[in-house]
Design a protein around this motif. Sequence first.
Motif, mmCIF file in Angstrom:
data_model
loop_
_atom_site.group_PDB
_atom_site.id
_atom_site.type_symbol
_atom_site.label_atom_id
_atom_site.label_comp_id
_atom_site.label_asym_id
_atom_site.label_seq_id
_atom_site.Cartn_x
_atom_site.Cartn_y
_atom_site.Cartn_z
ATOM 1 N N SER A 169 0.891 -1.195 0.114
ATOM 2 C CA SER A 169 0.142 0.029 -0.080
ATOM 3 C C SER A 169 0.735 1.350 -0.058
ATOM 4 O O SER A 169 2.085 1.209 0.476
ATOM 5 C CB SER A 169 -0.860 -0.217 1.227
ATOM 6 O OG SER A 169 -0.190 0.202 2.314
ATOM 7 N N TYR A 219 1.056 4.876 1.902
ATOM 8 C CA TYR A 219 0.310 5.516 2.730
ATOM 9 C C TYR A 219 0.543 7.310 2.155
ATOM 10 O O TYR A 219 -0.502 8.007 2.583
ATOM 11 C CB TYR A 219 1.706 5.684 3.737
ATOM 12 C CG TYR A 219 1.214 6.614 4.974
ATOM 13 C CD1 TYR A 219 1.936 7.640 5.323
ATOM 14 C CD2 TYR A 219 0.001 6.278 5.728
ATOM 15 C CE1 TYR A 219 1.429 8.374 6.429
ATOM 16 C CE2 TYR A 219 -0.557 7.388 6.729
ATOM 17 C CZ TYR A 219 0.403 8.188 7.101
ATOM 18 O OH TYR A 219 -0.161 9.192 7.993
ATOM 19 N N ASN A 265 -1.669 3.054 -8.303
ATOM 20 C CA ASN A 265 -0.100 3.308 -7.828
ATOM 21 C C ASN A 265 0.533 4.730 -8.206
ATOM 22 O O ASN A 265 1.620 4.909 -8.466
ATOM 23 C CB ASN A 265 1.006 2.265 -7.611
ATOM 24 C CG ASN A 265 0.316 1.282 -6.875
ATOM 25 O OD1 ASN A 265 -0.244 1.368 -5.801
ATOM 26 N ND2 ASN A 265 0.942 -0.022 -7.028
ATOM 27 N N ASN A 293 -5.152 4.982 -5.940
ATOM 28 C CA ASN A 293 -4.378 3.845 -5.135
ATOM 29 C C ASN A 293 -4.308 2.513 -6.283
ATOM 30 O O ASN A 293 -3.380 1.751 -6.224
ATOM 31 C CB ASN A 293 -5.108 3.442 -4.264
ATOM 32 C CG ASN A 293 -4.521 4.206 -3.046
ATOM 33 O OD1 ASN A 293 -3.319 4.184 -2.670
ATOM 34 N ND2 ASN A 293 -5.083 5.132 -2.333
ATOM 35 N N SER A 353 -3.463 8.557 1.570
ATOM 36 C CA SER A 353 -4.269 7.541 1.184
ATOM 37 C C SER A 353 -5.720 7.978 2.147
ATOM 38 O O SER A 353 -5.725 7.632 3.361
ATOM 39 C CB SER A 353 -3.944 5.987 1.397
ATOM 40 O OG SER A 353 -4.878 5.340 1.021
#
Length: 120
Positions: A30, A32, A76, A73, A53
């Motif tokens: 993920s 941040y 990316n 997201n 995020s």
Amino acid sequence: QVQLVESGGGLVQPGGSLALSCTASGSIFSIYAMTWYRQASGKQRDVVATITSGGAPKYADSVKGLFTVSLSNGKNTEYLQMNSLKPEDTAVYLCNADVIATTGELFDSWGQGTQVTVSS
């Protein structure tokens, strides 16, 4: 390992617009936060805009209302839409990301930078 690649820089006339993107790749679990910095020749590196995020974006006072940062997201990828550009916006724009890898490690990664030149 996480890599960042920026794109979209170039030459634009004062008052024009330019869109930058920064894509992260690698073993990403993920993202941040992603931040755009800029560094003009002979000057220090300054924060332009940052986005986390699920959080609200934050901007340097000099670009509020002119630049818009967004984060996809799923891709990316961070975007920076720059409007009403001025010669003082000329700089190398760099992308930074705080990324959690699939291993659980936290990476503070930097892109190579993309040149933005605002000139008539």
